[in-house]
Design an enzyme around this catalytic site. Sequence first.
Site, short mmCIF file in Angstrom:
data_model
loop_
_atom_site.label_atom_id
_atom_site.label_comp_id
_atom_site.label_asym_id
_atom_site.label_seq_id
_atom_site.Cartn_x
_atom_site.Cartn_y
_atom_site.Cartn_z
N ARG A 1 2.05 -0.21 7.52
CA ARG A 1 1.81 1.15 7.00
C ARG A 1 0.82 1.09 5.83
O ARG A 1 -0.07 1.92 5.71
CB ARG A 1 3.12 1.81 6.54
CG ARG A 1 4.18 1.99 7.60
CD ARG A 1 3.72 2.87 8.74
NE ARG A 1 3.11 2.08 9.80
CZ ARG A 1 2.47 2.58 10.85
NH1 ARG A 1 2.32 3.88 11.01
NH2 ARG A 1 1.95 1.80 11.76
N TYR B 1 15.36 4.92 7.01
CA TYR B 1 15.27 4.29 5.68
C TYR B 1 15.88 2.90 5.82
O TYR B 1 17.01 2.76 6.28
CB TYR B 1 16.04 5.12 4.65
CG TYR B 1 15.97 4.57 3.24
CD1 TYR B 1 15.08 5.11 2.32
CD2 TYR B 1 16.80 3.53 2.83
CE1 TYR B 1 15.02 4.62 1.01
CE2 TYR B 1 16.74 3.03 1.53
CZ TYR B 1 15.85 3.59 0.63
OH TYR B 1 15.79 3.11 -0.66
N GLY C 1 6.89 11.50 9.95
CA GLY C 1 8.16 11.95 9.39
C GLY C 1 9.37 11.39 10.09
O GLY C 1 10.15 12.14 10.68
N MET D 1 2.99 11.01 5.77
CA MET D 1 2.87 11.95 4.65
C MET D 1 2.78 11.20 3.32
O MET D 1 1.91 11.47 2.50
CB MET D 1 4.11 12.86 4.61
CG MET D 1 4.30 13.72 5.82
SD MET D 1 3.27 15.18 5.75
CE MET D 1 1.94 14.67 6.79
N GLY D 2 3.71 10.27 3.14
CA GLY D 2 3.78 9.53 1.88
C GLY D 2 2.49 8.79 1.58
O GLY D 2 2.15 8.55 0.41
N ASP E 1 6.30 -0.02 0.08
CA ASP E 1 6.72 0.24 1.48
C ASP E 1 7.19 -1.07 2.09
O ASP E 1 6.58 -2.12 1.87
CB ASP E 1 5.58 0.85 2.30
CG ASP E 1 6.09 1.53 3.58
OD1 ASP E 1 5.93 2.77 3.69
OD2 ASP E 1 6.65 0.84 4.46
N GLY F 1 11.46 18.28 7.26
CA GLY F 1 11.30 17.17 6.32
C GLY F 1 12.59 16.76 5.60
O GLY F 1 12.65 15.70 5.01
N GLN G 1 8.62 8.95 -1.27
CA GLN G 1 8.48 9.63 0.02
C GLN G 1 8.78 8.69 1.18
O GLN G 1 8.08 8.69 2.20
CB GLN G 1 7.10 10.26 0.18
CG GLN G 1 7.10 11.72 -0.25
CD GLN G 1 5.91 12.50 0.25
OE1 GLN G 1 5.71 12.68 1.45
NE2 GLN G 1 5.10 12.97 -0.67
N CYS H 1 -6.69 23.67 2.91
CA CYS H 1 -6.76 24.09 1.51
C CYS H 1 -5.70 25.15 1.30
O CYS H 1 -5.24 25.77 2.25
CB CYS H 1 -8.15 24.60 1.15
SG CYS H 1 -8.62 26.14 1.91
#
Length: 556
Positions: free
Chosen positions: A202, A273, A53, A178-179, A197, A492, A264, A410
């Site tokens: 990655r 970014y 993240g 995460m993405g 990406d 996040g 994401q 779960c």
Amino acid sequence: PMTDMPTTTRTIRAARGTILTAKSWQTEGPLRMLMNNLDPEVAEHPEDLVVYGGTGKAARNWEAYDAIVRTLEGLEADETLLVQSGKPVGVFRTHEWAPRVLIANSNLVGDWATWPEFRKLEAEGLTMYGQMTAGSWIYIGTQGILQGTYETFAAIADKRFGGTLAGTLTLTGGAGGMGGAQPLAVTLNEGVVLIVDVDPSRLERRVEHRYLDEMTDDLDDAVERVLAAKAERRPLSVGLVGNAATVFPELLRRGVAIDIVTDQTSAHDPLAYLPEDTALADWQTEAAADPVDFTRRSRLAMAKQVQAMVDFQDAGAEVFDYGNSIRAEAKLGGCERAFDFPGFVPAYIRPLFAEGKGPFRWAALSGDPADIAATDRAILELFPEDEKLRRWITSAGEKIAFEGLPARICWLGYQERHLAGLKFNEMVASGELSAPVVIGRDHLDSGSVASPYRETEAMADGSDAIADWPLLNALLNTASGATWVSIHHGGGVGIGRSIHAGQVIVADGTPLAAEKIARVLVNDPGTGVMRHVDAGYERAAEVARERGLRVPMWEG
Ligand code: NAD
């Protein structure tokens, strides 16, 4: 002595097996989970203590890490360690029902809660970014987000495409910690996905871990592959090396038939970014040299990407913000219509939150995958009537490569989680599991977050920004016997945009652990139901009535 080593040569890996380094499993649990967060198999950039993240860290710096480890190793069963934004700051005498660790990460007073102020304080060594499960030591790799992502795409399949994504094409950006779950979540729903990406490493990692089928750096090639698969209704994920701000508008211009669009990238942090005019290799230096101008340029790029997303929506695609604040950042970058598409929580997830459902997770401290296989079987026996859960646990067992300590996630709700927890504790006691398990959850959760662009976007009563709820959640978990409890800011969605709390409990097989589990794993999701009853959700009120949750103003 360890701290004298150049940081890049340090490789952290949690101990496995039953030999304790700490004085009991109650402190061995947090110790192994801290280390597990920094395992190179788990963390995105372990050399900088960054777990996932953007810049979400497990400890402030290596000195602080070493001090936490040392302190946990010597901590007594009636002591509590306090951690302030990744630095151990105190040890206090408490009692055996109290948490062994209390954590506060990245919190700032309201008027000071801005990225520039945070970065200034971070540079002065006074704070760190804790993300959600990075600084609270319960990140379990990309699996942690996979089921939620799978559920989200399943909900879209139900809503728009007759229950399956077969024959549909999804476009998204960001294949990080995460993405990176997105491609597998789409193909598990039988769809085709193109994921963009800027960083080939990655995408390579996702291919290695079987979250992504193929990758290319050629746009024409990528488009050809995904369109062929879409036409054949064949599930496929293709990673494209490129900047989302360039690729999204280009796909729009070409009129590629895209059905679902999201993103994401680490948009919540403008320095995480990549602007279009910066080369991958210059990213860190340029961001550090002039964060203000870098922020301006990355927001401009985000505005371009989000404008393309809005245009895709106008053209009929299903478009949503995937919890990374990209709409807010794009708006700051000049995209007026950024908020024309919804966030994923109000669009698909809120009905689950109203039942206290959210990403429940556990990890085997033994390191033995057989322990997770045994807990998988236990879950199937405990909830035989839940078909969706059966499908998830079965395919997770077959398809998911563990990262770090074996773990499982779960979604379970109020009056369900403690059944699992108590069963696991019995299995530890009986020796069916070879060592204790830790049981926790994400902060992306029904009762422990205030986040107006994500978990609490568009609440029925307008209470989106009220942050009393996560604080009450943390206080209640502390009072109920959790092993470690954390309160974070930012998570996040970024500084100034959320307050959230987490808990983890160690099931060590003792009767005391059972007593604690019976309270924590009921009360924690209970705050989610309470929060949604209070906001006026009828389903939450039903759940409270049926499952015996007391909410004074609703008792009549
Ligand atoms: P990460 O930092 O591990 O990965 C982000 C990825 O985005 C990196 O691989 C990076 O190379 C890529 N990227 C950056 N700029 C780009 C650009 N211009 N074009 C294409 N790719 C670009 O972050 P993560 O852990 O994967 O999280 C991603 C985002 O999702 C974060 O903002 C995070 O806070 C948010 N998040 C969402 C959820 C959820 O449930 N939806 C949960 C956790 C985190």
